[in-house]
Design a protein around this motif. Structure first.
Motif, PDB file in Angstrom:
ATOM      1  N   ARG A  85      40.196  47.278  42.782  1.00 26.52           N
ATOM      2  CA  ARG A  85      39.751  48.514  42.103  1.00 26.52           C
ATOM      3  C   ARG A  85      40.864  49.071  41.212  1.00 26.52           C
ATOM      4  O   ARG A  85      40.616  49.481  40.077  1.00 26.52           O
ATOM      5  CB  ARG A  85      39.309  49.556  43.126  1.00 26.52           C
ATOM      6  N   LEU A  86      42.086  49.092  41.737  1.00 26.10           N
ATOM      7  CA  LEU A  86      43.211  49.620  40.966  1.00 26.10           C
ATOM      8  C   LEU A  86      43.485  48.781  39.725  1.00 26.10           C
ATOM      9  O   LEU A  86      43.850  49.315  38.675  1.00 26.10           O
ATOM     10  CB  LEU A  86      44.465  49.699  41.836  1.00 26.10           C
ATOM     11  N   LEU A  87      43.307  47.482  39.826  1.00 26.84           N
ATOM     12  CA  LEU A  87      43.527  46.601  38.681  1.00 26.84           C
ATOM     13  C   LEU A  87      42.577  46.932  37.539  1.00 26.84           C
ATOM     14  O   LEU A  87      42.952  46.883  36.369  1.00 26.84           O
ATOM     15  CB  LEU A  87      43.357  45.134  39.089  1.00 26.84           C
ATOM     16  N   VAL A  88      41.353  47.284  37.881  1.00 24.57           N
ATOM     17  CA  VAL A  88      40.344  47.576  36.864  1.00 24.57           C
ATOM     18  C   VAL A  88      40.457  49.018  36.369  1.00 24.57           C
ATOM     19  O   VAL A  88      40.326  49.288  35.180  1.00 24.57           O
ATOM     20  CB  VAL A  88      38.925  47.298  37.415  1.00 24.57           C
ATOM     21  N   GLU A  89      40.736  49.948  37.291  1.00 29.06           N
ATOM     22  CA  GLU A  89      40.680  51.368  36.962  1.00 29.06           C
ATOM     23  C   GLU A  89      41.980  51.944  36.406  1.00 29.06           C
ATOM     24  O   GLU A  89      41.972  53.050  35.882  1.00 29.06           O
ATOM     25  CB  GLU A  89      40.279  52.163  38.211  1.00 29.06           C
ATOM     26  N   THR A  90      43.101  51.225  36.556  1.00 25.43           N
ATOM     27  CA  THR A  90      44.382  51.757  36.093  1.00 25.43           C
ATOM     28  C   THR A  90      45.086  50.744  35.199  1.00 25.43           C
ATOM     29  O   THR A  90      44.689  49.578  35.116  1.00 25.43           O
ATOM     30  CB  THR A  90      45.336  52.075  37.275  1.00 25.43           C
ATOM     31  N   GLY A 122      46.289  39.286  37.551  1.00 25.45           N
ATOM     32  CA  GLY A 122      46.305  39.466  36.097  1.00 25.45           C
ATOM     33  C   GLY A 122      45.041  38.942  35.442  1.00 25.45           C
ATOM     34  O   GLY A 122      44.445  39.599  34.580  1.00 25.45           O
ATOM     35  N   LYS A 123      44.616  37.763  35.840  1.00 27.27           N
ATOM     36  CA  LYS A 123      43.384  37.181  35.291  1.00 27.27           C
ATOM     37  C   LYS A 123      42.163  37.989  35.735  1.00 27.27           C
ATOM     38  O   LYS A 123      41.215  38.166  34.968  1.00 27.27           O
ATOM     39  CB  LYS A 123      43.227  35.724  35.737  1.00 27.27           C
ATOM     40  N   TYR A 124      42.195  38.486  36.965  1.00 26.29           N
ATOM     41  CA  TYR A 124      41.105  39.314  37.474  1.00 26.29           C
ATOM     42  C   TYR A 124      40.956  40.568  36.610  1.00 26.29           C
ATOM     43  O   TYR A 124      39.848  40.909  36.181  1.00 26.29           O
ATOM     44  CB  TYR A 124      41.364  39.697  38.928  1.00 26.29           C
ATOM     45  N   ARG A 125      42.070  41.240  36.339  1.00 28.03           N
ATOM     46  CA  ARG A 125      42.049  42.448  35.512  1.00 28.03           C
ATOM     47  C   ARG A 125      41.469  42.132  34.144  1.00 28.03           C
ATOM     48  O   ARG A 125      40.595  42.844  33.639  1.00 28.03           O
ATOM     49  CB  ARG A 125      43.467  43.002  35.384  1.00 28.03           C
ATOM     50  N   GLU A 126      41.944  41.066  33.544  1.00 33.24           N
ATOM     51  CA  GLU A 126      41.503  40.675  32.213  1.00 33.24           C
ATOM     52  C   GLU A 126      39.998  40.363  32.215  1.00 33.24           C
ATOM     53  O   GLU A 126      39.240  40.858  31.369  1.00 33.24           O
ATOM     54  CB  GLU A 126      42.297  39.442  31.775  1.00 33.24           C
ATOM     55  N   MET A 128      37.629  41.292  34.408  1.00 34.31           N
ATOM     56  CA  MET A 128      36.798  42.461  34.706  1.00 34.31           C
ATOM     57  C   MET A 128      36.764  43.446  33.555  1.00 34.31           C
ATOM     58  O   MET A 128      35.726  44.044  33.280  1.00 34.31           O
ATOM     59  CB  MET A 128      37.295  43.152  35.995  1.00 34.31           C
ATOM     60  N   ARG A 129      37.859  43.599  32.868  1.00 39.76           N
ATOM     61  CA  ARG A 129      37.876  44.517  31.718  1.00 39.76           C
ATOM     62  C   ARG A 129      37.068  43.958  30.546  1.00 39.76           C
ATOM     63  O   ARG A 129      36.428  44.724  29.831  1.00 39.76           O
ATOM     64  CB  ARG A 129      39.305  44.839  31.314  1.00 39.76           C
ATOM     65  N   ASN A 130      37.089  42.655  30.377  1.00 45.29           N
ATOM     66  CA  ASN A 130      36.295  42.047  29.306  1.00 45.29           C
ATOM     67  C   ASN A 130      34.806  42.164  29.595  1.00 45.29           C
ATOM     68  O   ASN A 130      34.002  42.281  28.686  1.00 45.29           O
ATOM     69  CB  ASN A 130      36.678  40.567  29.112  1.00 45.29           C
ATOM     70  N   ARG A 131      34.430  42.147  30.879  1.00 46.94           N
ATOM     71  CA  ARG A 131      33.024  42.319  31.260  1.00 46.94           C
ATOM     72  C   ARG A 131      32.535  43.717  30.927  1.00 46.94           C
ATOM     73  O   ARG A 131      31.389  43.918  30.604  1.00 46.94           O
ATOM     74  CB  ARG A 131      32.844  42.102  32.764  1.00 46.94           C
ATOM     75  N   GLU A 132      33.444  44.708  31.077  1.00 43.23           N
ATOM     76  CA  GLU A 132      33.069  46.097  30.838  1.00 43.23           C
ATOM     77  C   GLU A 132      32.958  46.418  29.356  1.00 43.23           C
ATOM     78  O   GLU A 132      32.326  47.385  28.962  1.00 43.23           O
ATOM     79  CB  GLU A 132      34.075  47.036  31.502  1.00 43.23           C
ATOM     80  N   SER A 133      33.599  45.611  28.502  1.00 42.30           N
ATOM     81  CA  SER A 133      33.586  45.889  27.049  1.00 42.30           C
ATOM     82  C   SER A 133      32.294  45.475  26.411  1.00 42.30           C
ATOM     83  O   SER A 133      31.574  44.669  26.796  1.00 42.30           O
ATOM     84  CB  SER A 133      34.710  45.137  26.341  1.00 42.30           C
TER      85      SER A 133
END
Length: 133
Positions: A85-90, A122-126, A128-133
């Protein structure tokens, strides 16, 4: 008389069994609440058991019985879920997130995160953030 006595004993046994299960459930819920409050702290199974007021061996037995996983595995899973959660939200650094969820060394955190999610933080953050865009 025998039938009445047998019925009374059976009812008492069922009631006792229910109370025992209830007590066990409360102990496990107490341990889970303690873990949730201390995700970032250096906490061991001994501390978790002590929070429920029971021995380590009883805590381990009850937890496995009620949750079908070990205390350690549950605590690790909870930490990794919080980290995800922190990786995605912060925008916090991975090393900082590792510390927030109780890991002193970033490499240990990355190894455990990868084990649980089959992907590095790092890959998880990337991803998940690309999914949200």
């Amino acid at each position: 008389i025998a039938a009445d006595l047998e019925k009374s004993v059976r009812e008492l046994a069922e009631r006792f069994d229910g109370l025992t299960r209830s007590r066990d459930y409360i102990a496990v819920r107490t341990m889970i609440a303690y873990m949730e409050e201390h995700l970032g702290d250096n906490v061991g199974v001994q501390d978790i058991a002590a929070a429920a007021g029971i021995s380590v061996s009883l805590a381990s037995q009850l937890f496995k019985q009620e949750m079908n996983e070990t205390i350690h595995d549950c605590f690790t899973r909870m930490r990794i879920e919080r980290a995800a959660r922190l990786l995605v939200e912060t925008d916090d650094k991975i090393a900082d997130i590792a510390a927030m969820v109780g890991y002193q060394h970033e490499n240990s955190f990355i190894r455990v995160f990868r084990k649980f999610n089959n992907i590095t933080p790092g890959k998880y953050r990337e991803l998940m953030r690309n999914r949200e865009s």
